[in-house]
Design a protein around this motif. Structure first.
Motif, PDB file in Angstrom:
ATOM      1  N   ILE A 258     -10.438   4.378   5.808  1.00 43.60           N
ATOM      2  CA  ILE A 258      -9.885   3.991   4.440  1.00 43.60           C
ATOM      3  C   ILE A 258      -9.399   2.518   4.427  1.00 43.60           C
ATOM      4  O   ILE A 258      -8.456   2.420   5.312  1.00 43.60           O
ATOM      5  CB  ILE A 258      -8.843   5.032   4.170  1.00 43.60           C
ATOM      6  N   SER A 259     -10.123   1.680   3.526  1.00 44.09           N
ATOM      7  CA  SER A 259      -9.633   0.244   3.384  1.00 44.09           C
ATOM      8  C   SER A 259      -9.455   0.040   1.972  1.00 44.09           C
ATOM      9  O   SER A 259     -10.356   0.156   1.308  1.00 44.09           O
ATOM     10  CB  SER A 259     -10.580  -0.513   4.043  1.00 44.09           C
ATOM     11  N   MET A 536      -0.353   4.554   6.375  1.00 42.35           N
ATOM     12  CA  MET A 536      -1.135   3.394   5.834  1.00 42.35           C
ATOM     13  C   MET A 536      -0.422   2.012   6.327  1.00 42.35           C
ATOM     14  O   MET A 536       0.612   2.049   5.848  1.00 42.35           O
ATOM     15  CB  MET A 536      -1.641   3.687   4.307  1.00 42.35           C
ATOM     16  N   LYS A 579      -4.430   3.447   8.343  1.00 42.10           N
ATOM     17  CA  LYS A 579      -5.557   2.904   7.302  1.00 42.10           C
ATOM     18  C   LYS A 579      -5.080   1.673   6.774  1.00 42.10           C
ATOM     19  O   LYS A 579      -3.683   1.214   6.863  1.00 42.10           O
ATOM     20  CB  LYS A 579      -5.578   3.988   6.218  1.00 42.10           C
ATOM     21  N   TYR A 631     -10.953   4.269  13.763  1.00 42.86           N
ATOM     22  CA  TYR A 631     -10.562   5.251  12.574  1.00 42.86           C
ATOM     23  C   TYR A 631     -10.324   6.555  12.871  1.00 42.86           C
ATOM     24  O   TYR A 631      -9.507   7.481  12.490  1.00 42.86           O
ATOM     25  CB  TYR A 631     -11.090   4.774  11.245  1.00 42.86           C
TER      26      TYR A 631
END
Length: 749
Positions: A258-259, A536, A579, A631
């Motif tokens: 997730i970017s 994140m 993330k 990841y």
């Protein structure tokens, strides 16, 4: 309730067209609390008395409901603007109103019965109506075959509520509403009203008339600085994102890449530069989405797009929790944008603010003349930092209002995640308050039990009703279990912003490299708790405003060192567990601090160093998405292994990232502006290790110091591994190496 019971008319008296004088005066003064008891049709001994209050009308005829046949004419009543008449039998009718400017033919709003069902009212009162966007507010509908708009608003302490707009010359006497007890919802159906009509509520509170109020559940609004609510066309978008929605849950798992590219829609780009018109949702679909795809991000996160009166709040002081801002177009346009994102393989995250709301008089503040949405006591209900009111989430209806808002964005617009702003301010009653400025909970503690209950309920309901959607917390304290499931005693968020990592890492990078050896633990400390939550890593808008400067201007040294430090920092961020989130402009090293009043400095991409940073971010995203080691095991300690974490003298860090299937990547950081030759690092396997990323590569603007595409592992016992690589570490650089065949190609220097 009838007029006789309300105003004391003697029971059994002869029926008259007149009404009690007090009732007549209340109509004229717009203070009558039950207009349906007086206006509209009333059956009397098989006949029908009709009354209509029409300020400014010249005359009124009753027409048959299905033709222009005149049934009768209403006569002036006992007070100005009141028209009354009697038909010998009960029959449906329409009003033909003669105004000074022309005739209007429509059905009588006061001829329609109760509108909302008992279940709706029960669920609103219980705080568990999950479809408020289809219940309250302005709903385009038909009643008894008549098209129009149903209005409903919660205002339990009001003495009278009217819908007003240009369609009634903003006169609150024209359309006073019916009160539904015990819930405190007011309702009315106005026939023939069109989509696009601007309206507000005129409310007579316990202490008098209030400023005109926008609709709390408006589905569309005027673009600021105008403050009206707008009757929205029912959302009828034909969604074509079924492939995305079917695979969304898998894309959001902790073992997925997730970017996130964080965007302020009003300042990403503008037509004609800084002073130009804002991009619409269509403009953004045509330009922002291809850019995000090209840059390799997986998601777009939008700063709050819920309607907000002050652009300088960036959306974090919203007043319309169900309406996309009119700045960018219609709600339907936003749906098209989200659909286009999904079909391009991009998720959409919205910032969402359940913590507080602004004090604007047309908004929620003292909505019905009392502290309705906010706490009464300012020690509970007012944020001193932001000059805003705090939602009273302990009140069932307010709890349900915010819950329904969250579900509205997730269900109606297929939004993939909500990033909940300012969670810490919700969790603690003493947040940013001195002793004596806050009220303890019922147990004498500092925790806001009502907010905790709301957040856990929110996360449970989202998991149930919006499968695959995420709720992300911006939570800046050490509150335990933010991302732990609610059934295990946690708050139940999908991810938490790692604010500690952000503060520590930016503090470290701002140090002159000469002194970084004394701050080595600012980098290593984050790994102590990196697996305690699902994190994140955020470099958000908050880090490039209010005098903090741009991301590149936080970097020390001359211009070359600033760019090298920035490239190294981004390499560090993308290879660290967690993330990713990066605010717009940081991806090409904008020098000016971000301003919401102008577009990004895209002209900088004409300069090679800025293009180099942009290319580096794109390559990092591609490396990240193509490397399961970066990841798959973000949330577990098994995915990370220190190789060198204690070389403070050289400011070198090295670690291994592991995929679930045991595939390693070696990450090496040299945070000094000097080349280190022959630096030995232990690795778990022999053979060739390819250099798959080098932040110092020439095409990024670096000095091209590297390892000629890779190195052969030596049979040396180093750092607990049976093999070692002897590397050339670039100045202020990050290397990533992977075991593999030398013939697979080279990247980097």
């Amino acid at each position: 309730m009838t007029e006789s019971t309300l105003y004391g008319e003697p029971a059994g008296s002869d029926v008259s067209l007149d009404i009690h004088p007090d009732a007549a005066q209340a109509l004229v003064e717009a203070s009558h609390g039950d207009p349906f008891a007086v206006l509209g049709p009333h059956e009397v001994d098989n006949a029908m008395v009709v009354r209509a209050l029409l300020p400014g009308a010249l005359g009124v005829d009753l027409l048959a409901h299905d033709s222009d046949r005149v049934l009768g004419r209403l006569q002036p009543g006992q007070v100005p603007d009141l028209f009354v008449g009697r038909l010998d039998h009960v029959t449906p009718y329409r009003l033909r109103i003669r105004w000074p400017y022309g005739e209007e033919v429509r059905e009588d709003p006061y001829a329609f019965g109760a509108l909302l069902g008992e279940l709706d009212l029960y669920l609103i009162g219980e705080g568990n109506h999950r479809q408020l966007g289809h219940c309250l507010g302005a709903q385009v509908t038909s009643v008894d075959g008549v098209p129009g708009v149903r209005f409903a608003v919660w205002a339990p302490n009001a003495r009278r509520v009217s819908v007003v707009g240009a369609f009634c010359q903003w006169d609150g006497r024209r359309f006073p509403m019916r009160l539904r007890q015990p819930t405190g919802v007011w309702e009315i159906f106005i026939p023939r009203l069109a989509v696009g009509t601007v309206y507000k509520y005129e409310i007579l509170g316990p202490d008098g008339l209030l400023p005109l109020k926008a609709d709390p559940v408006a589905l569309a609004t005027q673009a600021p600085p105008q403050t009206g609510s707008v009757v929205a066309e029912p959302l009828q978008h034909e969604w074509r994102d079924e492939v995305w929605m079917a695979g969304r849950a898998e894309r959001h798992q902790g073992d997925a890449p997730i970017s996130v590219y964080e965007v302020h829609a009003a300042s990403w780009r503008r037509h004609g530069g800084d002073e130009g018109a804002l991009y619409t949702w269509q403009d953004l679909a045509e330009s922002l989405i291809p850019y995000v795809v090209e840059m390799g991000f997986t998601h777009i996160e939008l700063l709050p797009i819920m309607e907000h009166p002050f652009g300088g709040s960036w959306g974090y002081q919203p007043l319309s929790q169900f309406a996309p801002s009119g700045r960018f177009g219609s709600p339907g346009g936003f749906a098209v944008f989200v659909d286009a994102c999904h079909r391009a393989g991009i998720g959409v995250i919205l910032d969402w603010v359940p913590a507080h709301f602004p004090t604007d008089p047309h908004g929620l503040a003292r909505f019905d003349g009392t502290a309705l949405y906010e706490y009464q006591d300012p020690r509970e209900g007012f944020h001193q930092d932001w000059n805003t009111y705090i939602y009273n989430l302990g009140r069932h209806e307010v709890h349900g209002f915010m819950l329904a808002s969250a579900l509205h964005w997730l269900r109606e617009f297929h939004v993939d995640a909500l990033r909940v702003d300012a969670v810490a301010s919700m969790l603690y009653r003493n947040y940013s308050r001195r002793d004596g400025e806050w009220i303890a909970n019922i147990h004498g503690g500092q925790e806001n039990l009502e907010a905790i209950d709301f957040l856990t309920h929110l996360n449970s309901v989202v998991a149930e009703e919006a499968p695959g959607a995420l709720v992300i917390a911006e939570e800046s304290t050490a509150w335990p279990g933010v991302t732990r499931p609610t059934q295990e005693g946690g708050l139940g968020f999908g991810y938490k912003w790692n604010m500690g990592w952000m503060h520590d890492s930016l503090s470290y990078m701002s140090e002159d490299p000469l002194y970084r050896r004394y701050h080595h633990d600012a980098v290593t400390f984050g790994l102590v708790y990196a697996f305690s939550e699902h994190f994140m890593l955020p470099i958000s808008h908050d880090e490039v405003v209010h005098g903090k400067g741009s991301l590149i201007n936080k970097m020390p040294g001359d211009r070359w060192q600033q760019f090298a430090n920035l490239r190294a920092y981004l390499g560090f961020m993308w290879t660290h567990p967690g993330k990713k989130l990066l605010f717009m402009g940081c991806e090409f090293a904008q020098f000016r601090e971000w301003s919401h009043d102008r577009e990004l400095d895209w002209f900088l991409l004409g300069e090679p160093p800025h293009r180099g940073v942009q290319q580096l971010v794109g390559d990092l995203n591609r490396l990240y998405r193509e490397s399961p080691a970066l990841y798959e095991q973000d949330g577990v300690a098994q995915g990370f292994q220190w190789v060198v974490g204690d070389d403070s003298d050289n400011s070198v860090f090295a670690w291994l990232r592991w995929s679930r299937h045991g595939e390693p990547l070696l990450v090496v950081l040299n945070m000094l502006p000097q080349v280190l030759d022959g630096y030995e690092l232990g690795v778990p396997s022999g053979g060739w290790w390819r250099e798959v990323f080098n932040s110092d590569a020439g095409h990024y603007g670096g000095s091209d110091v590297g390892n000629q595409g890779g190195r052969q592992a030596l049979e040396l016992d180093r750092h607990g591994h049976p093999f070692a690589l002897r590397l050339r570490l670039p100045p202020l650089g990050v290397l990533v190496l992977a075991p593999g065949d030398r013939s697979q190609g080279e990247q980097g220097a």
